[in-house]
Design a protein around this motif. Sequence first.
Motif, PDB file in Angstrom:
ATOM      1  N   ASP A   1     -44.282  -7.710 -22.949  1.00 35.95           N
ATOM      2  CA  ASP A   1     -45.104  -7.552 -24.151  1.00 35.95           C
ATOM      3  C   ASP A   1     -44.509  -6.498 -25.071  1.00 35.95           C
ATOM      4  O   ASP A   1     -43.955  -5.495 -24.616  1.00 35.95           O
ATOM      5  CB  ASP A   1     -46.529  -7.135 -23.788  1.00 35.95           C
ATOM      6  CG  ASP A   1     -47.312  -8.257 -23.140  1.00 35.95           C
ATOM      7  OD1 ASP A   1     -46.830  -9.399 -23.183  1.00 35.95           O
ATOM      8  OD2 ASP A   1     -48.387  -7.978 -22.599  1.00 35.95           O
TER       9      ASP A   1
ATOM     10  N   GLN B   1     -49.217 -15.729 -13.859  1.00 34.93           N
ATOM     11  CA  GLN B   1     -50.108 -15.677 -15.027  1.00 34.93           C
ATOM     12  C   GLN B   1     -49.310 -15.964 -16.292  1.00 34.93           C
ATOM     13  O   GLN B   1     -49.736 -16.735 -17.152  1.00 34.93           O
ATOM     14  CB  GLN B   1     -50.770 -14.300 -15.145  1.00 34.93           C
ATOM     15  CG  GLN B   1     -51.862 -14.042 -14.162  1.00 34.93           C
ATOM     16  CD  GLN B   1     -52.404 -12.625 -14.266  1.00 34.93           C
ATOM     17  OE1 GLN B   1     -51.724 -11.706 -14.729  1.00 34.93           O
ATOM     18  NE2 GLN B   1     -53.629 -12.435 -13.814  1.00 34.93           N
ATOM     19  N   GLN B   2     -48.161 -15.333 -16.387  1.00 33.50           N
ATOM     20  CA  GLN B   2     -47.289 -15.520 -17.547  1.00 33.50           C
ATOM     21  C   GLN B   2     -46.850 -16.990 -17.663  1.00 33.50           C
ATOM     22  O   GLN B   2     -46.877 -17.559 -18.750  1.00 33.50           O
ATOM     23  CB  GLN B   2     -46.071 -14.609 -17.411  1.00 33.50           C
ATOM     24  CG  GLN B   2     -45.507 -14.130 -18.688  1.00 33.50           C
ATOM     25  CD  GLN B   2     -44.538 -12.977 -18.459  1.00 33.50           C
ATOM     26  OE1 GLN B   2     -44.330 -12.503 -17.354  1.00 33.50           O
ATOM     27  NE2 GLN B   2     -43.932 -12.517 -19.531  1.00 33.50           N
ATOM     28  N   ASP B   3     -46.481 -17.588 -16.542  1.00 32.20           N
ATOM     29  CA  ASP B   3     -46.054 -18.992 -16.540  1.00 32.20           C
ATOM     30  C   ASP B   3     -47.190 -19.924 -16.940  1.00 32.20           C
ATOM     31  O   ASP B   3     -46.986 -20.869 -17.700  1.00 32.20           O
ATOM     32  CB  ASP B   3     -45.521 -19.396 -15.161  1.00 32.20           C
ATOM     33  CG  ASP B   3     -44.191 -18.746 -14.832  1.00 32.20           C
ATOM     34  OD1 ASP B   3     -43.515 -18.265 -15.767  1.00 32.20           O
ATOM     35  OD2 ASP B   3     -43.829 -18.713 -13.634  1.00 32.20           O
TER      36      ASP B   3
ATOM     37  N   LYS C   1     -47.786 -19.744 -20.623  1.00 26.63           N
ATOM     38  CA  LYS C   1     -46.698 -20.391 -21.355  1.00 26.63           C
ATOM     39  C   LYS C   1     -46.796 -21.910 -21.247  1.00 26.63           C
ATOM     40  O   LYS C   1     -46.680 -22.619 -22.243  1.00 26.63           O
ATOM     41  CB  LYS C   1     -45.346 -19.919 -20.819  1.00 26.63           C
ATOM     42  CG  LYS C   1     -44.158 -20.443 -21.622  1.00 26.63           C
ATOM     43  CD  LYS C   1     -42.842 -20.053 -20.976  1.00 26.63           C
ATOM     44  CE  LYS C   1     -42.481 -18.654 -21.360  1.00 26.63           C
ATOM     45  NZ  LYS C   1     -41.155 -18.265 -20.838  1.00 26.63           N
TER      46      LYS C   1
ATOM     47  N   ARG D   1     -55.559 -14.080 -24.402  1.00 23.19           N
ATOM     48  CA  ARG D   1     -55.602 -13.725 -22.988  1.00 23.19           C
ATOM     49  C   ARG D   1     -57.010 -13.340 -22.551  1.00 23.19           C
ATOM     50  O   ARG D   1     -57.174 -12.587 -21.610  1.00 23.19           O
ATOM     51  CB  ARG D   1     -54.638 -12.575 -22.716  1.00 23.19           C
ATOM     52  CG  ARG D   1     -53.208 -12.977 -22.962  1.00 23.19           C
ATOM     53  CD  ARG D   1     -52.278 -11.852 -22.648  1.00 23.19           C
ATOM     54  NE  ARG D   1     -50.915 -12.201 -23.012  1.00 23.19           N
ATOM     55  CZ  ARG D   1     -49.927 -11.343 -22.994  1.00 23.19           C
ATOM     56  NH1 ARG D   1     -50.130 -10.107 -22.638  1.00 23.19           N
ATOM     57  NH2 ARG D   1     -48.727 -11.720 -23.340  1.00 23.19           N
TER      58      ARG D   1
ATOM     59  N   PHE E   1     -48.115  -7.921 -19.666  1.00 24.04           N
ATOM     60  CA  PHE E   1     -46.854  -8.176 -18.972  1.00 24.04           C
ATOM     61  C   PHE E   1     -45.806  -7.174 -19.447  1.00 24.04           C
ATOM     62  O   PHE E   1     -45.929  -6.584 -20.521  1.00 24.04           O
ATOM     63  CB  PHE E   1     -46.366  -9.593 -19.251  1.00 24.04           C
ATOM     64  CG  PHE E   1     -47.401 -10.645 -18.963  1.00 24.04           C
ATOM     65  CD1 PHE E   1     -47.876 -10.822 -17.676  1.00 24.04           C
ATOM     66  CD2 PHE E   1     -47.901 -11.441 -19.969  1.00 24.04           C
ATOM     67  CE1 PHE E   1     -48.827 -11.779 -17.401  1.00 24.04           C
ATOM     68  CE2 PHE E   1     -48.851 -12.403 -19.703  1.00 24.04           C
ATOM     69  CZ  PHE E   1     -49.318 -12.576 -18.419  1.00 24.04           C
TER      70      PHE E   1
ATOM     71  N   ARG F   1     -48.751 -11.728 -11.437  1.00 20.82           N
ATOM     72  CA  ARG F   1     -48.483 -11.459 -12.863  1.00 20.82           C
ATOM     73  C   ARG F   1     -47.473 -12.450 -13.430  1.00 20.82           C
ATOM     74  O   ARG F   1     -47.631 -12.939 -14.550  1.00 20.82           O
ATOM     75  CB  ARG F   1     -47.972 -10.027 -13.050  1.00 20.82           C
ATOM     76  CG  ARG F   1     -49.059  -9.014 -13.214  1.00 20.82           C
ATOM     77  CD  ARG F   1     -48.535  -7.677 -13.712  1.00 20.82           C
ATOM     78  NE  ARG F   1     -47.428  -7.147 -12.963  1.00 20.82           N
ATOM     79  CZ  ARG F   1     -47.531  -6.468 -11.823  1.00 20.82           C
ATOM     80  NH1 ARG F   1     -48.697  -6.242 -11.304  1.00 20.82           N
ATOM     81  NH2 ARG F   1     -46.459  -6.013 -11.214  1.00 20.82           N
ATOM     82  N   GLU F   2     -46.424 -12.744 -12.665  1.00 19.41           N
ATOM     83  CA  GLU F   2     -45.423 -13.720 -13.116  1.00 19.41           C
ATOM     84  C   GLU F   2     -46.051 -15.105 -13.270  1.00 19.41           C
ATOM     85  O   GLU F   2     -45.777 -15.806 -14.247  1.00 19.41           O
ATOM     86  CB  GLU F   2     -44.255 -13.781 -12.129  1.00 19.41           C
ATOM     87  CG  GLU F   2     -43.383 -12.550 -12.150  1.00 19.41           C
ATOM     88  CD  GLU F   2     -42.359 -12.526 -11.030  1.00 19.41           C
ATOM     89  OE1 GLU F   2     -42.320 -13.476 -10.206  1.00 19.41           O
ATOM     90  OE2 GLU F   2     -41.589 -11.550 -10.961  1.00 19.41           O
TER      91      GLU F   2
END
Length: 177
Positions: A150, A100-102, A105, A112, A147, A97-98
């Motif tokens: 959010d 995915q966020q990176d 970004k 998404r 996330f 998940r982290e």
Amino acid sequence: MKINRPFNQLTLSEYVPIIENHKQYSDFNTLGLYRSLLENQNLTLQEKQEIRDFAHQYFQKTFEFLQLKDPQTYFEISTLGEQLTKGDELNLWRIIRENQQDILKKKQIKHRNFGTYSKHDCGYDHCPYNGLMIRQGTPLAEFSVCFDSDKNQDEKKQKSQRLKREKRDWKRNRPSN
């Protein structure tokens, strides 16, 4: 040139030249290659791990993007042959998940709708909407990338309605002098 055979029917000796010469094949599919490692009955676990490691030499960047596109396949390929405890599994999903966020970004992607997240999948086999392409935020979008950071889009609206209701109730119930 075409491979003309599903990846999940290949042997170890057939995988290696195909991966090395992947640019020559018009029907080469990296996601299909990685998924085939999970489905291939002709390979032993050790051979699957060898092919995975060999494919990483050519497709490491594509494999990392699988975290966003198809996280379940990424997870299963990453842990191929490993015995995981529930804690290890939860930690790996947190890391995914982290990441995915990176990725979102770094690539400055605002939406998404990716891979498995762009199709309806409620878990019911008889659902007529299974596999249907969906728009993010619609009621059919059962599972989407989300996330902890959010913001709830309806939070302000709900707070406004709650305050109006409280004000109305206060005016109604206040003691008249």
